[in-house]
Scaffold this motif. Sequence first.
Motif, PDB file in Angstrom:
ATOM      1  N   ALA A 140       1.444   6.485   9.728  1.00  0.00           N
ATOM      2  CA  ALA A 140       1.830   5.800   8.490  1.00  0.00           C
ATOM      3  C   ALA A 140       2.798   4.654   8.772  1.00  0.00           C
ATOM      4  CB  ALA A 140       2.459   6.793   7.520  1.00  0.00           C
ATOM      5  N   ARG A 186       1.302   1.433  10.132  1.00  0.00           N
ATOM      6  CA  ARG A 186       0.434   0.647   9.243  1.00  0.00           C
ATOM      7  C   ARG A 186       1.194  -0.527   8.635  1.00  0.00           C
ATOM      8  NH1 ARG A 186      -3.287   0.940  11.559  1.00  0.00           N
ATOM      9  NH2 ARG A 186      -1.857   1.872  13.022  1.00  0.00           N
ATOM     10  N   THR A 204      -1.932  11.703  -3.628  1.00  0.00           N
ATOM     11  CA  THR A 204      -2.497  10.417  -4.039  1.00  0.00           C
ATOM     12  C   THR A 204      -3.134  10.474  -5.416  1.00  0.00           C
ATOM     13  OG1 THR A 204      -4.588  10.914  -2.900  1.00  0.00           O
ATOM     14  CG2 THR A 204      -2.913   9.710  -1.660  1.00  0.00           C
ATOM     15  N   THR A 237      -4.493   8.353   1.248  1.00  0.00           N
ATOM     16  CA  THR A 237      -3.942   9.247   2.260  1.00  0.00           C
ATOM     17  C   THR A 237      -3.716   8.474   3.567  1.00  0.00           C
ATOM     18  OG1 THR A 237      -6.113   9.921   3.062  1.00  0.00           O
ATOM     19  CG2 THR A 237      -5.148  11.231   1.278  1.00  0.00           C
ATOM     20  N   VAL A 238      -2.831   8.993   4.382  1.00  0.00           N
ATOM     21  CA  VAL A 238      -2.554   8.354   5.666  1.00  0.00           C
ATOM     22  C   VAL A 238      -3.831   8.306   6.505  1.00  0.00           C
ATOM     23  CG1 VAL A 238      -1.172   8.477   7.775  1.00  0.00           C
ATOM     24  CG2 VAL A 238      -0.147   9.103   5.580  1.00  0.00           C
ATOM     25  N   VAL A 282       4.376  -1.124   3.348  1.00  0.00           N
ATOM     26  CA  VAL A 282       3.929   0.255   3.153  1.00  0.00           C
ATOM     27  C   VAL A 282       5.051   1.032   2.487  1.00  0.00           C
ATOM     28  CG1 VAL A 282       3.457   2.443   4.348  1.00  0.00           C
ATOM     29  CG2 VAL A 282       2.236   0.356   5.008  1.00  0.00           C
ATOM     30  N   GLN A 320       0.845  -1.194   0.000  1.00  0.00           N
ATOM     31  CA  GLN A 320       0.000   0.000   0.000  1.00  0.00           C
ATOM     32  C   GLN A 320       0.875   1.237   0.000  1.00  0.00           C
ATOM     33  OE1 GLN A 320      -3.623   0.388  -0.095  1.00  0.00           O
ATOM     34  NE2 GLN A 320      -2.648   2.278  -0.793  1.00  0.00           N
ATOM     35  N   LEU A 349       1.196   5.173   0.631  1.00  0.00           N
ATOM     36  CA  LEU A 349       0.549   6.198   1.445  1.00  0.00           C
ATOM     37  C   LEU A 349       1.167   7.563   1.154  1.00  0.00           C
ATOM     38  CD1 LEU A 349       0.418   4.431   4.949  1.00  0.00           C
ATOM     39  CD2 LEU A 349      -1.313   4.396   3.139  1.00  0.00           C
ATOM     40  N   LEU A 407       5.750   4.922   1.789  1.00  0.00           N
ATOM     41  CA  LEU A 407       5.255   6.231   2.210  1.00  0.00           C
ATOM     42  C   LEU A 407       5.986   7.335   1.469  1.00  0.00           C
ATOM     43  CD1 LEU A 407       3.739   8.208   4.141  1.00  0.00           C
ATOM     44  CD2 LEU A 407       5.639   7.853   5.762  1.00  0.00           C
ATOM     45  N   ALA A 461      -2.743   4.282  -4.169  1.00  0.00           N
ATOM     46  CA  ALA A 461      -2.210   5.184  -3.145  1.00  0.00           C
ATOM     47  C   ALA A 461      -3.387   5.795  -2.401  1.00  0.00           C
ATOM     48  CB  ALA A 461      -1.365   6.284  -3.777  1.00  0.00           C
ATOM     49  N   SER A 479      -5.884   5.365   5.732  1.00  0.00           N
ATOM     50  CA  SER A 479      -5.277   4.068   6.045  1.00  0.00           C
ATOM     51  C   SER A 479      -5.517   3.640   7.479  1.00  0.00           C
ATOM     52  CB  SER A 479      -3.768   4.128   5.788  1.00  0.00           C
ATOM     53  OG  SER A 479      -3.101   4.877   6.800  1.00  0.00           O
TER      54      SER A 479
END
Length: 724
Positions: A674, A677, A558, A642-643, A654, A546, A548, A656, A640, A646
């Motif tokens: 972030a 995650r 994103t 946004t944090v 992840v 993912q 972020l 970032l 993508a 998530s």
Amino acid sequence: MEGGATWVEGRLRRVLWASATSGYAVVRLQGADELEFVAVGMLADLVDHAEGAFLALEGRWEDHAVHGRQFRCSGTLHGSPRSLDGMRLYLASSGVKGVGPKVAAALVEHFGLSTPTVLATEPQRLEEVPGIGPAKARAIRTAWARDEEGRALAMTLRGLGVSQRLVQRIRDRYGDRAPAVVRGEPYRLADEIRGIGFRTADALARQLGVPDDDPDRQRAAVAYALEQATLDGHCYTPREELAQRVRALGVPTENLDRAVADAEGAGRVVVEGERLWPTSLFDAELAVTRELHRLCEVRPRPVDEALIRRAEAWEEVELDPTQREAVRRGLQGGVVVITGGPGTGKTTLLRVLLRVVREQGAPWLLGSPTGRAARRLAEATGQEASTLHRMLELDPGSGGFGRGLANPLEADGLVVDEVSMVDLELMQAVLHALPFDHPSLSLVLVGDADQLPSVGAGQVLRDLVASGRVPTVRLSTIHRQAADSGIVVAAGAIHRGAVPTSGERSGHRDVFLLDRPDADAALATLVQVVHQRLPANGFDPFDHVQVLAPTRRGPLGTERLNRVLQDVLNPDGQELVRGERRYRVGDRVMCTRNRYDVEVFNGDVGRVRRVDGKALLVDFDGRRVEWARDDLGLLDLAYAVTVHKSQGSEYPAVVLALHGAHGVMLRRNLFYTAATRAKRFLCVVGQRRAWERAVGARGGDERRTALAERLSGAGPLDESSLLP
């Protein structure tokens, strides 16, 4: 610009460009003389029209310095067919009961382009059409005459960018009164029709000549300004800020106090000194305060310490003293908040707690705000867990819950995980569903108070901890297995305000920081990591990775990341185009707003399984949902996210993006959220100076709430209002 307003008619050839955000579009039409021309204006809704649809536009011709001669539409759109195919389409979509595709085809075959005239002036001739008898002819004649004003209304609304689905929603709500409501009380649409906001209602009102200082306009602006504040997470708005927001809408504020008083009198706003609340959020804070006070007064029940020790042995773990205290508090009854970062053993103590209650034969429920978080909770504890919406028996039609004060849950205890994601109104629903006649009810709230607050209004977990009124156990010890994780070490560094150490220096092979000062270079590196490096190490870019980012917009937001990653990871296949958005079979997508009608919620992620001209079939973790074209504005690509979006999720890997281009969003708790995650691998791509700025910036996302004050007794609330 030449001359006054005029009308042009033509056949839609192609939508050349359309912005889903602004509504502006450029379209190509073919006129009656077969010559093509370009029209521009607020026409993004035309992407819903089939190629060949006939349109009539009001506006003016202009000669553009770069693009040449074009027609600038003023925004009014009407169907005006000039061919038999167009006439059939027009009649079949007119919304007149009894005139579907088959009847429309029969009418056009008999009367041709004169069909509307016959319907309006010679309806008795309908019986000439094979298959239409006297009864059906009378029904069509009556419906056509009755709906003439409604059709004109629909055309006006479509010209303002209102989709056909919303037009139908308006007509369903008001029936025959729809034209009168829209023309006489246009701001009611913003209050009563889901999907119609203040700006659309205001555009309609302005077209109808409603004056700038109309009281209804001011009341609607106040409600809209408060609603926008709640979208930023706030529960109340200071009066001065409200005035600023109303002025930004172009609405005069000289009579703002009167507008606020009117809204308060109508029950839409609560005024508490200089604080203004949407009534629903004010009521929710009072309810949450009241129910938590009750839980805090539950008399503790005895706890069998030996059973806790045996549960530890059964689970093959040894709790530290703080974890054991959390288990003890959970078993005593009442409410307890358990908060701690990654590696502090929240899941471990829950396993022990639930082992004890199973041995005691006590029925407990487990819930979490999202499907993914609920599945993770079930896997970690070995006990069934569900989303809070499903547990509370959401009614898709009303958006309300089947479980509540009159029909509480049946359980001795409830564990809610990922409480940082729970907004104020969802917490109210959870508390209302608890069986308060139970003598020793337990509510265990688990989460990380250092993460970002919920997407919805409020900051419930932070407020509960800050109040000092709700029993709270803070976990701080990093356990041995977690201490070997570079991700846990990195999260701890961020929490302390330090930039994590990259794997090539720390020896941890699960965290890497790639410094790319140039935004385009950072983007290229990010794509390479997702498309090549991670797959080479066993991470599937669709199922395991993912991306972020802090923001939607910008060179590393994103929106751009999704376009680039879609073209790299899923370049081919059948697609559905809606303005600037393209959806392809196989795309990862995310719902961006609660859709109670299909039980899909804000933040749910799915995969597109089928595309046709009108809809998508999206698989949300085994639930396949038909996603209509009109609802595509609620579906984003999710390569993508946004944090914020998530939260509550956990991913094997992840990646970032954290760069200076993300500006004011560079904050410590965002970086921390972030990083936490990631389960097995974390890669940060961007600028070191941006990382330093992020870890040095504490706060920045505080919400305006009064829950902590009310819980602690420091707020302005009269204690008598806490009584049932």
